[in-house]
Design a protein around this motif. Structure first.
Motif, PDB file in Angstrom:
ATOM      1  N   LEU A   1      -3.087  13.251   3.460  1.00 20.30           N
ATOM      2  CA  LEU A   1      -3.237  14.139   4.617  1.00 20.30           C
ATOM      3  C   LEU A   1      -2.071  14.102   5.596  1.00 20.30           C
ATOM      4  O   LEU A   1      -1.787  15.103   6.270  1.00 20.30           O
ATOM      5  CB  LEU A   1      -4.533  13.802   5.369  1.00 20.30           C
ATOM      6  N   ASN A   2      -1.404  12.965   5.705  1.00 22.26           N
ATOM      7  CA  ASN A   2      -0.428  12.808   6.785  1.00 22.26           C
ATOM      8  C   ASN A   2       0.979  12.452   6.307  1.00 22.26           C
ATOM      9  O   ASN A   2       1.798  11.993   7.099  1.00 22.26           O
ATOM     10  CB  ASN A   2      -0.915  11.728   7.767  1.00 22.26           C
ATOM     11  N   ASP A   3       1.268  12.646   5.024  1.00 24.51           N
ATOM     12  CA  ASP A   3       2.595  12.303   4.513  1.00 24.51           C
ATOM     13  C   ASP A   3       3.331  13.531   3.977  1.00 24.51           C
ATOM     14  O   ASP A   3       4.202  13.419   3.118  1.00 24.51           O
ATOM     15  CB  ASP A   3       2.466  11.243   3.406  1.00 24.51           C
TER      16      ASP A   3
ATOM     17  N   ILE B   1       2.163  15.392  -3.347  1.00 26.98           N
ATOM     18  CA  ILE B   1       2.683  15.321  -4.716  1.00 26.98           C
ATOM     19  C   ILE B   1       2.413  13.940  -5.308  1.00 26.98           C
ATOM     20  O   ILE B   1       2.055  13.811  -6.485  1.00 26.98           O
ATOM     21  CB  ILE B   1       4.194  15.630  -4.731  1.00 26.98           C
ATOM     22  N   ALA B   2       2.548  12.896  -4.485  1.00 27.92           N
ATOM     23  CA  ALA B   2       2.295  11.535  -4.966  1.00 27.92           C
ATOM     24  C   ALA B   2       0.840  11.369  -5.394  1.00 27.92           C
ATOM     25  O   ALA B   2       0.554  10.795  -6.463  1.00 27.92           O
ATOM     26  CB  ALA B   2       2.642  10.528  -3.872  1.00 27.92           C
ATOM     27  N   VAL B   3      -0.093  11.874  -4.572  1.00 28.96           N
ATOM     28  CA  VAL B   3      -1.518  11.763  -4.924  1.00 28.96           C
ATOM     29  C   VAL B   3      -1.825  12.620  -6.151  1.00 28.96           C
ATOM     30  O   VAL B   3      -2.581  12.202  -7.039  1.00 28.96           O
ATOM     31  CB  VAL B   3      -2.406  12.172  -3.732  1.00 28.96           C
ATOM     32  N   GLY B   4      -1.241  13.822  -6.225  1.00 30.36           N
ATOM     33  CA  GLY B   4      -1.454  14.667  -7.405  1.00 30.36           C
ATOM     34  C   GLY B   4      -0.928  14.011  -8.669  1.00 30.36           C
ATOM     35  O   GLY B   4      -1.565  14.070  -9.726  1.00 30.36           O
TER      36      GLY B   4
ATOM     37  N   TYR C   1       0.797  -1.234   0.000  1.00 34.14           N
ATOM     38  CA  TYR C   1       0.000   0.000   0.000  1.00 34.14           C
ATOM     39  C   TYR C   1       0.833   1.289   0.000  1.00 34.14           C
ATOM     40  O   TYR C   1       0.266   2.376   0.081  1.00 34.14           O
ATOM     41  CB  TYR C   1      -0.951   0.062   1.220  1.00 34.14           C
ATOM     42  N   TRP C   2       2.157   1.214  -0.097  1.00 36.39           N
ATOM     43  CA  TRP C   2       2.941   2.448   0.061  1.00 36.39           C
ATOM     44  C   TRP C   2       4.105   2.512  -0.932  1.00 36.39           C
ATOM     45  O   TRP C   2       5.279   2.511  -0.542  1.00 36.39           O
ATOM     46  CB  TRP C   2       3.473   2.546   1.491  1.00 36.39           C
ATOM     47  N   PRO C   3       3.836   2.618  -2.246  1.00 38.29           N
ATOM     48  CA  PRO C   3       4.931   2.772  -3.218  1.00 38.29           C
ATOM     49  C   PRO C   3       5.540   4.168  -3.112  1.00 38.29           C
ATOM     50  O   PRO C   3       4.876   5.124  -2.688  1.00 38.29           O
ATOM     51  CB  PRO C   3       4.239   2.565  -4.564  1.00 38.29           C
ATOM     52  N   SER C   4       6.766   4.285  -3.532  1.00 38.72           N
ATOM     53  CA  SER C   4       7.425   5.593  -3.516  1.00 38.72           C
ATOM     54  C   SER C   4       6.887   6.466  -4.651  1.00 38.72           C
ATOM     55  O   SER C   4       6.210   5.985  -5.574  1.00 38.72           O
ATOM     56  CB  SER C   4       8.938   5.414  -3.679  1.00 38.72           C
ATOM     57  N   PHE C   5       7.230   7.752  -4.571  1.00 40.33           N
ATOM     58  CA  PHE C   5       6.825   8.674  -5.631  1.00 40.33           C
ATOM     59  C   PHE C   5       7.398   8.229  -6.976  1.00 40.33           C
ATOM     60  O   PHE C   5       6.731   8.294  -8.008  1.00 40.33           O
ATOM     61  CB  PHE C   5       7.295  10.085  -5.288  1.00 40.33           C
TER      62      PHE C   5
ATOM     63  N   THR D   1      -4.546   5.749   0.941  1.00 36.70           N
ATOM     64  CA  THR D   1      -4.612   6.904   0.032  1.00 36.70           C
ATOM     65  C   THR D   1      -4.877   8.179   0.822  1.00 36.70           C
ATOM     66  O   THR D   1      -4.242   9.219   0.589  1.00 36.70           O
ATOM     67  CB  THR D   1      -5.712   6.701  -1.023  1.00 36.70           C
ATOM     68  N   LYS D   2      -5.804   8.089   1.770  1.00 39.08           N
ATOM     69  CA  LYS D   2      -6.090   9.241   2.635  1.00 39.08           C
ATOM     70  C   LYS D   2      -4.862   9.607   3.463  1.00 39.08           C
ATOM     71  O   LYS D   2      -4.513  10.790   3.596  1.00 39.08           O
ATOM     72  CB  LYS D   2      -7.270   8.899   3.548  1.00 39.08           C
TER      73      LYS D   2
END
Length: 384
Positions: free
Chosen positions: A214-216, A222-225, A115-119, A209-210
């Motif tokens: 919100l907390n990273d 930037i990753a979500v964008g 659940y946590w790939p890098s940018f 994803t949240k």
């Protein structure tokens, strides 16, 4: 016994005489009016025919109206052949190149924890919901065409939520809301390819994803964008590929139905084109109606609604001529062997034409009825 004086008797006699004369006059007026109404009733058909001729005279198209008709028809035809044709369907690779340009080529290289790939992984790896390698191990049956209808990332509406979350968490969510982890696998030829490796928790897909958003910190945002941009470019490149992408939501009910509809041409790309055709046809109609309305002269027409009949005739005739010519052109070209001519078929405009013919005929008949029977009613009522 009351004895009236001579003067009182004379006054009463005068009043009685005046009342009798007035009653007689009223009776004569009633008789004359009855005779007039009776004459109208006898010649009612002639009067109605005359009113109908008057209506046709006021609502018939004159030279200026014919000019509007030709102008409206020309605009509709130009729209059909220059602005609203169906897009050419391309191969997946060519469609992707057009949308993504000279972007860095994506390849599978996933080394993340769940659940946590890098940018970098989000940026450089393909979208995870395109994965098909390993699907038989989970009974998903994903293939080159079917995966677009069995994964929610390809849904043009739900994909903005599921697809973006899948990219952020390196997962794939299927039509039944089951989710799977995507890692890099090695094919029999030794190639690196995205592979479905393990079951994932769909609720955690959204939770992480949240958390990323919100907390990273700034990196998470930037990753979500980046995932959102990646989602947009992927949907855009798939939209006009040969397989297309499904009509929204349908794949959650039946992926097979969504795929079958797409095979018959009912996919989001074609729906958007039909919507564009209809909206531009309506825009042209609205523009013509507004300009034609500027020439309304209340000294020449009984009412605005009577003048509007002329406007609606212009719109109905121009739409019908443009649609008929389009159907004839496409049919003749296809018969002559030009298969590409089908892309010029103006389905949206034809829908607008049918709607206009039905609604305008109803409106014209209603105004005509009001004009004729309203005029006949005024004749019956008379001037007083």
């Amino acid at each position: 016994m009351v004895i009236l004086s001579f003067e009182e008797l004379r006054m009463r006699r005068r009043a009685l005489s005046e009342q009798s004369e007035k009653t007689l006059e009223n009776m004569e007026l009633i008789a004359a009016e009855s005779k007039r109404v009776a004459n109208l009733a006898q010649s009612s058909q002639i009067l109605i025919d005359n009113l109908e001729k008057e209506f046709e005279s006021q609502t018939g198209l004159n030279g200026r109206d014919i000019g509007f008709l030709f102008f409206a028809t020309a605009l509709q035809c130009l729209r059909q052949y220059l602005l609203t044709g169906f897009e050419e369907r391309l191969t997946d690779d060519k469609a992707a190149r057009i949308v993504k340009g000279n972007a860095v080529k994506e390849s599978s290289n996933r080394l993340h924890k769940w659940y946590w790939p890098s940018f970098e992984e989000i940026s450089l790896n393909p979208v995870p919901y395109d994965a098909q390698f390993g699907s038989p191990n989970f009974g998903l049956g994903l293939s080159g065409k079917s995966h677009r209808f069995k994964t929610l990332g390809h849904d043009p509406l739900l994909g903005w939520v599921f697809g973006t979350s899948n990219i952020v968490t390196s997962t794939l969510t299927a039509w039944d809301l089951s989710s799977y982890h995507i890692k890099t696998g090695i094919t029999a030829r030794g190639d690196s390819r995205d592979k479905i490796t393990n079951r994932a928790d769909t609720s955690k897909v959204f939770y992480y994803t949240k958390e990323r958003l919100l907390n990273d910190g700034i990196e998470g945002k930037i990753a979500v964008g980046t995932a959102l941009i990646k989602q947009w470019t992927h949907l855009k490149s798939d939209e006009y590929s040969k397989a297309g992408i499904p009509v929204p939501i349908i794949n959650t009910v039946s992926p097979n139905m969504a795929q079958k509809l797409a095979e018959y041409g009912v996919d989001i790309g074609n729906i958007k084109t039909v919507g564009k055709q209809a909206s531009m046809a309506i825009l042209i109609n609205t523009m013509i109606a507004m300009i034609h309305g500027l020439f309304f002269d209340q000294t020449k027409y009984n009412s605005w609604s009577v003048y509007e009949v002329k406007t609606r005739k212009i719109l109905s005739y121009s739409n019908a001529i443009a649609s008929a010519s389009n159907v004839i052109y496409v049919a003749a070209s296809a018969y002559a062997g030009n298969a590409e001519a089908v892309r010029k078929l103006d389905i949206g405009g034809l829908i607008v034409t049918i709607y206009r013919l039905v609604s305008d005929i109803n409106f014209i008949n209603q105004v005509k009825e009001e004009f004729i029977f309203g005029g006949f009613n005024k004749l019956i009522q008379g001037e007083d």
